[in-house]
Design an enzyme around this catalytic site. Structure first.
Site, PDB file in Angstrom:
ATOM      1  N   ALA A  74      38.221  40.900  43.854  1.00 15.53           N
ATOM      2  CA  ALA A  74      37.183  41.043  44.705  1.00 15.53           C
ATOM      3  C   ALA A  74      37.390  40.519  46.116  1.00 15.53           C
ATOM      4  O   ALA A  74      38.131  39.687  46.059  1.00 15.53           O
ATOM      5  CB  ALA A  74      36.023  40.522  43.874  1.00 15.53           C
TER       6      ALA A  74
ATOM      7  N   GLY B  28      39.563  41.147  40.095  1.00 13.23           N
ATOM      8  CA  GLY B  28      38.709  42.437  39.889  1.00 13.23           C
ATOM      9  C   GLY B  28      39.665  43.568  39.994  1.00 13.23           C
ATOM     10  O   GLY B  28      39.469  44.637  39.560  1.00 13.23           O
TER      11      GLY B  28
ATOM     12  N   GLU C  23      40.860  43.823  36.436  1.00 11.26           N
ATOM     13  CA  GLU C  23      39.538  44.218  35.671  1.00 11.26           C
ATOM     14  C   GLU C  23      39.315  45.713  36.154  1.00 11.26           C
ATOM     15  O   GLU C  23      38.772  46.568  34.978  1.00 11.26           O
ATOM     16  CB  GLU C  23      38.344  43.400  36.226  1.00 11.26           C
ATOM     17  CG  GLU C  23      38.481  42.010  35.712  1.00 11.26           C
ATOM     18  CD  GLU C  23      37.270  41.010  36.437  1.00 11.26           C
ATOM     19  OE1 GLU C  23      37.246  40.934  37.491  1.00 11.26           O
ATOM     20  OE2 GLU C  23      36.625  40.333  35.559  1.00 11.26           O
TER      21      GLU C  23
ATOM     22  N   GLU D 135      40.933  33.878  39.188  1.00 11.59           N
ATOM     23  CA  GLU D 135      39.702  33.322  39.725  1.00 11.59           C
ATOM     24  C   GLU D 135      39.668  32.073  39.735  1.00 11.59           C
ATOM     25  O   GLU D 135      38.936  31.331  40.683  1.00 11.59           O
ATOM     26  CB  GLU D 135      38.540  33.982  39.273  1.00 11.59           C
ATOM     27  CG  GLU D 135      38.263  35.590  39.441  1.00 11.59           C
ATOM     28  CD  GLU D 135      39.163  36.472  38.376  1.00 11.59           C
ATOM     29  OE1 GLU D 135      40.003  35.995  37.731  1.00 11.59           O
ATOM     30  OE2 GLU D 135      38.790  37.433  38.534  1.00 11.59           O
TER      31      GLU D 135
END
Ligand code: CAA
Length: 259
Positions: free
Chosen positions: A67, A110, A113, A133
């Site tokens: 992200a 992300g 993911e 993260e």
């Protein structure tokens, strides 16, 4: 349709569409605009009768490095709840047609993911997977703690999520996270080969088979995802999240205070 952050080739091959993440300078960091475009494009491809399989890819250096930290760094917990960035991801999960991730380089946070939202993952031998993260004062928020654990088991998921360390494509293969590893010049060809094979089957049977496999995989997942999402947003109330993300942007080591 014109997109800013992705490229879409609906007729990449007969019955196969290609969706390419296209923020190369930022290692395909997943900002809100890019995620919205993925959702929109998948919606269109899912309704296109000439498309039976979708390949999702990045470039040789990065599938996606997570992200967009710069977009999130200044946000508070309530901002994150309101933006609810992960609701876009639910649309990806609901895509009826099979999605094959063709991954090279970084698939982190992300990005990892996003791979795990896909149905099949083909990687180049340069691919690296990770949930880093924790290094920026937060935790996975787009399904990482749930899908990774289901894919690789508890202790390996713990290692990745708690240390933030990356694993190689070979390790990801051994651990059951991905389907296949091929030389970097072949990962897209290999994904295409698999896509063509799946596209030769009955599209209705493929769709219902995908739905059924996901049914087995997803039972109890929704509860876990909801839980994870709340915790992710909650971390934006900490000083450590600000410190971790700002340290990344300022290119220095983060000093976490536990507050
Ligand atoms: N967000 C925003 N920008 C990012 C980014 C990210 N996730 N990852 C890389 N970039 C940017 C860098 O800031 C840099 O931009 P500038 O040139 O403007 O400085 C550019 O992309 C190239 O990156 P680097 O110079 O850092 O490249 P590198 O080869 O030295 O390192 C890397 C590559 C190891 C992937 C490193 O960029 C990195 O650690 N990125 C962050 C990975 C990360 O923490 N991902 C998790 C994000 S949070 C998340 O994903 C939450 C969730 O669950 C959804």
């Amino acid at each position: 349709m014109d997109y800013e952050f992705i490229q879409v080739e609906p007729r990449f091959a007969p019955f196969v569409a290609l969706l390419r993440l296209n923020r190369p300078k930022e290692l395909n960091a997943l900002n809100l605009g890019l995620m919205g475009e993925i959702r929109d494009a998948l919606g269109i491809l899912d309704n296109d009768e000439e498309v039976r399989v979708i390949i999702l890819t990045g470039n040789d250096r990065a599938f996606a490095a997570g992200a967009d930290i710069k977009q999130m760094a200044g946000k508070g917990a309530i901002d994150m709840l309101k933006i609810d960035q992960f609701s876009t991801w639910d649309a990806i999960r609901k895509t009826k047609k099979p999605i094959i991730a063709a991954v090279s380089g970084f698939a982190l946070g992300g990005g990892c993911e996003l791979c795990m939202h896909c149905d099949i993952i083909i990687a180049s031998e340069t691919a690296q997977f990770g949930q880093p993260e924790i290094n920026i004062g937060v935790m996975p928020g787009a399904g990482g703690t749930q899908r990774l654990t289901r894919a690789v088991g508890k202790v390996k998921a713990m290692e990745m999520v708690l240390t933030g360390s990356f694993i190689s494509a070979q390790e990801a293969l051994q651990w059951g996270l991905i389907n296949k590893v091929v030389p970097v010049e072949l990962y897209l060809d290999e994904a295409l080969k698999m896509a063509v094979e799946i596209a030769s089957k009955s599209p209705i049977a493929v769709q219902l088979a995908k739905e059924s496999v996901l049914k087995s995989f997803d039972s109890h997942l929704q509860e876990g995802l909801y839980f994870e999402r709340k915790n992710f947003y909650m971390l934006f109330a900490t000083e450590d999240q600000k410190e971790g993300m700002n340290a990344f942007i300022e290119k220095r080591k983060a000093a976490f205070s536990g507050k």
